[in-house]
Design a protein around this motif. Structure first.
Motif, short mmCIF file in Angstrom:
data_model
loop_
_atom_site.label_atom_id
_atom_site.label_comp_id
_atom_site.label_asym_id
_atom_site.label_seq_id
_atom_site.Cartn_x
_atom_site.Cartn_y
_atom_site.Cartn_z
N ARG A 1 0.84 -1.19 0.00
CA ARG A 1 0.00 0.00 0.00
C ARG A 1 0.88 1.24 0.00
O ARG A 1 1.18 1.80 1.04
CB ARG A 1 -0.92 -0.02 1.22
CG ARG A 1 -1.72 -1.31 1.33
CD ARG A 1 -2.64 -1.31 2.53
NE ARG A 1 -3.18 -2.64 2.78
CZ ARG A 1 -4.21 -3.16 2.14
NH1 ARG A 1 -4.81 -2.48 1.21
NH2 ARG A 1 -4.63 -4.38 2.43
N GLU B 1 0.31 4.13 -0.73
CA GLU B 1 -0.29 5.39 -0.27
C GLU B 1 -0.09 5.59 1.23
O GLU B 1 -0.30 6.67 1.75
CB GLU B 1 -1.78 5.44 -0.66
CG GLU B 1 -2.71 4.47 0.07
CD GLU B 1 -2.75 3.06 -0.54
OE1 GLU B 1 -1.79 2.66 -1.23
OE2 GLU B 1 -3.75 2.36 -0.30
N HIS B 2 0.29 4.53 1.92
CA HIS B 2 0.57 4.67 3.36
C HIS B 2 2.06 4.50 3.61
O HIS B 2 2.66 3.52 3.19
CB HIS B 2 -0.20 3.60 4.15
CG HIS B 2 -1.68 3.72 4.00
ND1 HIS B 2 -2.40 4.77 4.51
CD2 HIS B 2 -2.58 2.93 3.38
CE1 HIS B 2 -3.68 4.61 4.21
NE2 HIS B 2 -3.82 3.50 3.51
N GLN C 1 3.19 1.58 5.61
CA GLN C 1 2.11 0.59 5.66
C GLN C 1 2.34 -0.17 6.96
O GLN C 1 3.44 -0.66 7.21
CB GLN C 1 2.21 -0.34 4.47
CG GLN C 1 1.22 -1.52 4.53
CD GLN C 1 1.32 -2.41 3.31
OE1 GLN C 1 2.01 -2.09 2.34
NE2 GLN C 1 0.65 -3.55 3.34
N LYS D 1 -3.68 4.13 16.13
CA LYS D 1 -4.66 4.95 15.40
C LYS D 1 -4.55 6.43 15.77
O LYS D 1 -5.00 7.29 15.03
CB LYS D 1 -6.08 4.45 15.67
CG LYS D 1 -6.46 3.26 14.81
CD LYS D 1 -7.94 2.97 14.86
CE LYS D 1 -8.29 1.69 14.12
NZ LYS D 1 -7.85 1.66 12.71
N ASP E 1 -2.15 7.33 13.10
CA ASP E 1 -2.65 7.10 11.75
C ASP E 1 -3.99 6.38 11.87
O ASP E 1 -4.03 5.18 12.17
CB ASP E 1 -1.64 6.25 10.95
CG ASP E 1 -2.11 5.99 9.53
OD1 ASP E 1 -3.30 6.28 9.22
OD2 ASP E 1 -1.31 5.47 8.72
N MET E 2 -5.05 7.11 11.63
CA MET E 2 -6.41 6.57 11.77
C MET E 2 -6.61 5.30 10.95
O MET E 2 -7.42 4.45 11.30
CB MET E 2 -7.43 7.63 11.28
CG MET E 2 -8.18 8.37 12.37
SD MET E 2 -8.72 7.32 13.71
CE MET E 2 -10.07 6.43 12.91
N SER E 3 -5.90 5.18 9.83
CA SER E 3 -6.15 4.05 8.94
C SER E 3 -5.34 2.81 9.32
O SER E 3 -5.52 1.75 8.75
CB SER E 3 -5.84 4.45 7.49
OG SER E 3 -4.46 4.75 7.36
N ALA E 4 -4.44 2.95 10.30
CA ALA E 4 -3.59 1.82 10.69
C ALA E 4 -4.30 0.94 11.73
O ALA E 4 -5.14 1.46 12.47
CB ALA E 4 -2.28 2.35 11.26
N HIS F 1 -3.02 -1.33 8.56
CA HIS F 1 -3.59 -1.51 7.22
C HIS F 1 -3.85 -2.96 6.91
O HIS F 1 -4.69 -3.29 6.06
CB HIS F 1 -2.66 -0.87 6.20
CG HIS F 1 -2.37 0.55 6.55
ND1 HIS F 1 -1.18 0.97 7.09
CD2 HIS F 1 -3.16 1.65 6.51
CE1 HIS F 1 -1.23 2.27 7.35
NE2 HIS F 1 -2.42 2.71 7.00
N ASP F 2 -3.11 -3.82 7.56
CA ASP F 2 -3.31 -5.27 7.41
C ASP F 2 -3.12 -5.91 8.79
O ASP F 2 -2.24 -5.51 9.54
CB ASP F 2 -2.29 -5.87 6.43
CG ASP F 2 -2.33 -5.17 5.09
OD1 ASP F 2 -3.17 -5.56 4.25
OD2 ASP F 2 -1.56 -4.20 4.90
N SER G 1 -7.33 -9.58 8.62
CA SER G 1 -7.56 -9.29 7.20
C SER G 1 -7.01 -10.36 6.28
O SER G 1 -7.37 -10.44 5.11
CB SER G 1 -6.96 -7.93 6.84
OG SER G 1 -5.57 -7.92 7.07
#
Ligand code: GDP
Length: 299
Positions: A93, A95-96, A99, A210, A213-216, A218-219, A246
């Motif tokens: 990813r 974009e991160h 990641q 989080k 990084d709110m989105s972490a 990622h996997d 995931s």
């Protein structure tokens, strides 16, 4: 998949011989199909999957005379077809940055080894990697991760024994960010004897990272040991209750007579199998390829 093939050879030879014996000079009738189904169940493919595979191969062949080579290939194709949705490499990813990949699993399943292998693959792909030793209560786990870090020449973030794992994960993410690292792999504890405590620990790691990084993460990978057969199923249940798993990595397929468990797991839980472990070495992590796997399994 040659390691897998040789590793599975004990089971697949047995399975191959059984299938050959079952279909030898026979028409594919109800009794033969039942025997085939039983052979698949014994190879740990699971009851439902075995029934479905047999139904698939019977479709165009019922009542006809069949050879064992044809049947084994048809079985392999049917199994591979069922696995199609489960094949998915761990995505990169871009974009991160970083990641963040959280790696969980019961102690001994191969978490740390898998992290070492993933770090190798990412480094070879030109990505920068950092490891976080968040199984802070087992000194041996921290040491082992350190060794994998050295082998890969990537930094390992560790704390003193007993450091708060969530705090350490936070620190690792902050440092990975500052360094512009592409991939952060977080090793976690796997003490299943105290589920409530483990769940709180994993959830706290997630909560805390989080904040940066709110989105972490990622996997969230769950590592399973193929040799544990049915236990692998209950481990997926337990960990999916605790965290948002995931994807799966299934290890130790080189030394097991129970490779069929991968098929059963993929079918039952609908999670992608990102990779399979076929040895203890740094390069012994393979992408999961459905047809190659099915052929190795079925001889
Ligand atoms: P952890 O406790 O989950 O971190 O597990 P480790 O990574 O320490 O692995 C436990 C043992 O399993 C070690 O001896 C590893 O070398 C071994 N191991 C891990 N993955 C594989 C694999 O794919 N094949 C084989 N044969 N051994 C493995």
């Amino acid at each position: 998949f040659s390691r897998l093939k040789s590793g599975l050879s004990r089971s697949s030879t047995a399975l191959k011989d059984r299938i050959t014996g079952i279909v030898a000079k026979k028409r594919l009738d109800e009794a033969t199909l039942e025997e085939l189904e039983e052979a698949l169940i014994m190879a740990d493919l699971g009851v439902e999957t075995s029934a479905e595979v047999v139904r698939l191969i019977a479709k165009d062949r019922f009542g006809k005379e069949v050879g064992d080579v044809e049947i084994r290939e048809a079985l392999a194709q049917a199994v591979a077809g069922m696995l199609a949705g489960a094949v998915e490499a761990l995505p990169h990813r871009a974009e991160h940055r970083p990641q963040v990949v959280l790696v969980c699993g019961v102690n001994g399943t191969g978490k740390t080894t898998t992290i070492g292998k993933l770090a190798r693959q990412a480094s070879e792909a030109g990505l920068s990697v950092m490891l976080a030793a968040c199984d802070t209560f087992r000194a041996a786990a921290v040491e082992q991760l350190e060794v994998w870090g050295q082998r890969n020449n990537v930094p390992v973030i560790r704390g003193k024994e007993g450091t708060d794992p969530a705090g350490l994960a936070y620190e690792a993410l902050a440092r990975a960010r500052a360094a512009g690292t592409d991939l952060l792999l977080i090793d976690t504890a796997g003490r299943l004897h105290n589920k409530a405590e483990l769940m709180e620990e994993l959830r706290k790691i997630i909560r805390v990272i989080k904040k940066l990084d709110m989105s972490a993460p990622h996997d969230t990978l769950l590592v399973l040991d193929a040799t544990t057969g049915q236990n692998a199923h209950s481990q997926v249940e337990i960990f999916t209750d605790m965290v948002d798993v995931s994807g799966l990595v299934v290890t130790k397929l080189d030394g097991t007579a129970r490779g069929g468990v991968v098929v059963a797991l993929a079918r039952r839980f609908g999670l992608p199998i990102h990779a399979v472990g076929v040895g203890e070495g740094i390069d012994d992590l393979r992408p999961f390829e459905a047809l190659a796997f099915a052929r190795a399994l079925l001889g």
